[in-house]
Design an enzyme around this catalytic site. Sequence first.
Site, PDB file in Angstrom:
ATOM      1  N   TYR A  84       9.601  -7.034   9.892  1.00 35.37           N
ATOM      2  CA  TYR A  84       8.992  -7.756   8.663  1.00 35.37           C
ATOM      3  C   TYR A  84       9.932  -7.324   7.895  1.00 35.37           C
ATOM      4  O   TYR A  84      10.471  -8.625   6.932  1.00 35.37           O
ATOM      5  CB  TYR A  84       7.789  -6.637   8.388  1.00 35.37           C
ATOM      6  CG  TYR A  84       7.405  -6.746   6.735  1.00 35.37           C
ATOM      7  CD1 TYR A  84       7.151  -7.906   6.123  1.00 35.37           C
ATOM      8  CD2 TYR A  84       7.385  -5.619   6.043  1.00 35.37           C
ATOM      9  CE1 TYR A  84       6.683  -8.073   4.852  1.00 35.37           C
ATOM     10  CE2 TYR A  84       6.880  -5.712   4.734  1.00 35.37           C
ATOM     11  CZ  TYR A  84       6.747  -6.884   4.002  1.00 35.37           C
ATOM     12  OH  TYR A  84       6.331  -6.851   3.000  1.00 35.37           O
TER      13      TYR A  84
ATOM     14  N   LYS B 105      12.086 -10.555   5.903  1.00 40.91           N
ATOM     15  CA  LYS B 105      12.148 -10.957   4.418  1.00 40.91           C
ATOM     16  C   LYS B 105      13.704 -10.691   3.867  1.00 40.91           C
ATOM     17  O   LYS B 105      13.931 -11.464   2.796  1.00 40.91           O
ATOM     18  CB  LYS B 105      11.277  -9.574   4.020  1.00 40.91           C
ATOM     19  CG  LYS B 105       9.786  -9.852   4.153  1.00 40.91           C
ATOM     20  CD  LYS B 105       9.124 -10.844   3.450  1.00 40.91           C
ATOM     21  CE  LYS B 105       9.023 -10.592   1.987  1.00 40.91           C
ATOM     22  NZ  LYS B 105       8.224 -11.566   1.343  1.00 40.91           N
TER      23      LYS B 105
END
Length: 303
Positions: free
Chosen positions: A232, A236
């Site tokens: 994640y 990002k």
Amino acid sequence: ITLKFIIIIIFNFFLFSVLIEKILRTVPEVGKIFLLIKAESEEAASERLKNEVINAELFKCIQQTYGECYHDFMLNKLVPVIGNISESNLGLEGDLATVIANEVDVIINSAASITFHERYDIAIDINTRGPAHIMTFAKKCKKVKVFVHVSTAYVNGKRQGRIMEKPFCMGDTIARELNFSNSKTETKLDVGKEIELAVKSKKALENDEDALKKMKELGLERARKHGWQDTYIFTKAMGEMLIDTMKENIPIVIIRPGIIESTYKEPFPGWIEGNRMLDLIVSYYGKGQLNGFVGDPSGIIDL
């Protein structure tokens, strides 16, 4: 006041309901707020808007202000739009895309895959390529004043101590910054090659019954190699790099929130929706059902 047209790209309404409420309550002169929602149909998008925004308790102050005209006011300001940041032109149809590109002043993106151990291809598609698609669309917007991108505080990876906010430049890695073992001999992070790796790996594993597991493991492997704890925050961070590379003359604001909980003062104290992150702990503590919590007394919690 100059009327503004805003496009907000929605992941979930929990975070952005507060922003929408704030805008409509304090700047009711705003022209339109286009809400780009991933939905199966216009009816489904409108239903989400009705259930998660218009009928939500959070908007009771605005409802009290406008009374019987409340629904008309909200429907006049909020325009649900079906779209997908994983697609070129954000999945918008030609005429609608042109209308938005000609009118929008502000673009706010909150769309993300927030599963820590997501399949690498899915996380790349949404968290890395998604912002690039939005930047491409932003360059078509004739009046755009600013692009606001919601990232996460945890893109700082394994950095410790007091961390000053600074943008990621293409090729930056936490591993090289912190001098992890063997990091000096490794090449810089190449976002393009990471995207290519995700696409090729997905294709190679099409008929593999363990594809889900292997694609998740690939994401974790790539993240940890470059100094991030999970897929994640790694994807990002790469999304931020693409924004920085593509921005040209478009003003960019990147927001990196930590854990988001209830409202503090506005529009009223204590509003919270659903059970997320630390919500259950807060709830049980408030009800007197939780008297203590095991933790490090010197630890810092970012809420």
